[in-house]
Design an enzyme around this catalytic site. Structure first.
Site, short mmCIF file in Angstrom:
data_model
loop_
_atom_site.label_atom_id
_atom_site.label_comp_id
_atom_site.label_asym_id
_atom_site.label_seq_id
_atom_site.Cartn_x
_atom_site.Cartn_y
_atom_site.Cartn_z
N LYS A 81 -1.07 4.82 5.29
CA LYS A 81 -0.81 3.91 6.42
C LYS A 81 -0.89 4.66 7.73
O LYS A 81 -0.34 5.77 7.86
CB LYS A 81 0.57 3.27 6.23
CG LYS A 81 0.93 2.18 7.25
CD LYS A 81 2.27 1.56 6.88
CE LYS A 81 2.69 0.46 7.83
NZ LYS A 81 3.97 -0.17 7.43
N SER A 156 4.14 -4.89 7.11
CA SER A 156 3.17 -4.30 8.03
C SER A 156 2.14 -3.42 7.33
O SER A 156 1.18 -2.98 7.96
CB SER A 156 3.91 -3.47 9.08
OG SER A 156 4.66 -2.43 8.48
N SER A 180 8.00 -4.20 4.34
CA SER A 180 6.60 -3.95 4.70
C SER A 180 5.76 -3.31 3.62
O SER A 180 4.54 -3.22 3.76
CB SER A 180 6.54 -3.09 5.97
OG SER A 180 6.92 -3.83 7.09
#
Length: 477
Positions: A81, A156, A180
């Site tokens: 990420k 996210s 997330s």
């Protein structure tokens, strides 16, 4: 080599590499080719690092030829990420504020991945600063759901989830402050694990909320998540919140049934506001756990309403505290979505923050008491199917995580939580089941999740999905 290879589990790939039937160079090259073809459609990666990835793969290939295998991640392509630092590669956090930042060192988890032999193929798309549940990024574009390109992939860590579901990596590392990791996993038919708070060091990850942030694995199977967790877990002497408890071998033994296991469900909050099809699918999953031998018992957890308030107060005020200097200096580089959230945090008084932390401490104790005699808590992961991209305004976005999933309380607790696929809606959209255990009980979660997965192998549907192959996007802007 067929496209099906791109959906193999890590353990199977590792065996092929170990026996020299597959080279780290070959599999990395194939993944990069697939990313090159599919990323323009799915937008799962903000940045792909083909040259660096092939350099890593070449070194690991040489080690393989010399008979040195570092472990099950040796030569396995992994996504990270883009809020987690990578040495020599931009780490944007999905923002314009950090668009040119090139860290001079890797985050602790990236160091651990590289030591384990993983190949980092790119930085995955995310909701700006990880502050949202949709990965509709105003600067780098929205990550699209491989099951329906008009839908969000969740957030996210939506880029990670999209990449996994479309065969663009074999594992990923995400962050989870309010769901997330788990929520995008549920929306894409993949697996996500939020470990116990402090189990995985967050050093080298730009913070959203220091006391709620977790880093954890995302994968296509529970066993793959366990392999990733073993690689990244462990004490970090430079992280004051890092646990000293040694990380055990996860899934060292597989279960054959759930006899003797007691699994709790709490109808209040966790089962409220559910889409009808999702409710039926989750109930079927609970029935499957009972068929496997588990006793399912209903419990009540006091203080749920106050805990929800506390989670919002802590997350938004800690987020504002980190961003305050940059927000004051560079307000034009923040999107309306994130500014809305940070302005909420700005209004939080010190006495409210202290009260929220006191509520949190009491809630942890009350939850442990309510779960006494239980091995874990089971709940729906996603409560609604994914929204259409561009269908929610910034002012509404702050509530998305609560409409899509009831995930933030596991962060407030700091307990480990696992999301595992449990079925599909009639519209062919995935549904996730959430399991929450006591602190340090990741091994129990993974064992139960693994057995459930083997009894209903929904992961096999990923290789059959062709919805993203057409590249037809109704909501493309």
């Amino acid at each position: 080599m067929t496209e099906h290879l791109m959906f193999q589990d890590i353990d199977s790939l590792s065996q092929l590499i170990r026996t020299k039937q597959l080279s780290p160079l070959e599999i990395t090259g194939r993944v990069l080719q697939r990313i090159d073809r599919l990323n323009p459609v799915l937008n799962a990666y903000i940045r792909v690092t083909p040259e660096e990835a092939m350099r890593q793969a070449e070194a690991l290939h040489e080690e393989m030829m010399q008979g040195r295998i570092r472990g099950p991640l040796h030569g396995i392509p992994i996504a990270v990420k883009d809020i987690i630092q990578t040495k020599g590669t931009n780490t944007t956090a999905g923002s314009k504020v950090f668009q040119h930042w090139v860290p001079d060192e890797d985050a602790f988890v990236v160091q651990r991945l590289k030591e384990a032999g993983a190949v980092i193929v790119g930085k995955a798309n995310l909701h700006e600063f990880a502050m949202g549940a949709t990965t509709e990024n105003p600067y780098y574009g929205a990550a699209r759901n491989p099951w329906d390109l008009d839908k969000i992939a969740g957030g996210s860590s939506g880029g990670n989830a999209a990449a996994l579901a479309a065969g663009m990596c074999f594992g990923a590392i995400g962050t989870d402050t309010a769901g997330s990791i788990r929520q995008p996993a549920a929306l894409t038919g993949t697996v996500g694990l939020k470990p116990t708070y402090g189990r995985v060091s967050t050093r080298g990850c730009l913070p959203f909320s220091w006391s709620l942030d977790h880093i954890g694995p995302m994968a296509r199977t529970v066993k793959d998540a366990a392999i990733l967790l073993e690689a990244i877990a462990g004490h970090d002497s430079l992280d004051e919140f890092s646990l000293r408890e040694p990380a055990p071998r996860y899934l060292a033994a597989s279960l054959t049934d759930l006899k003797g296991f007691r699994i709790a469900i709490c109808r209040e909050y966790f089962f409220e506001g559910m889409h009808g099809e999702i409710e039926r699918t989750v109930e079927q999953a609970l029935n499957r756990l009972a068929i496997l031998g588990a006793e399912i018992a209903e419990i009540n957890i006091p203080g749920l309403t106050d805990a929800q308030w506390a989670a919002r107060i802590i997350a938004q005020s800690e987020g504002y505290a980190f961003h305050k200097p940059m927000l004051e200096k560079l307000p034009h580089l923040y999107s309306d979505d994130v500014k809305f959230r940070l302005n909420f945090g700005k209004q939080v008084a010190a006495e409210e923050y202290i009260r929220a932390q006191r509520i949190r401490n009491k809630f942890i104790g009350d939850t442990l008491t309510a779960m006494e005699g239980m091995d874990m808590l089971a709940a729906p992961m996603n409560h609604n199917p994914p929204f259409n991209i561009n269908s929610v305004t910034p002012e509404e976005a702050i509530n998305n995580m609560f409409r899509l999933a009831k995930a933030p309380l596991a962060n407030l607790l700091g307990f480990p939580a696992l999301s595992v696929p449990c079925g599909f809606t009639s519209g062919n959209l995935p549904v996730g089941l959430q399991l929450i255990a006591r602190p340090f009980a990741e091994n129990v979660l993974l064992q139960v999740g693994d057995l459930y997965e083997r009894s209903e192998p929904w992961a096999g549907r990923l290789a059959e999905n062709t919805a993203f192959e057409s590249g037809t996007i109704g909501n493309m802007r």
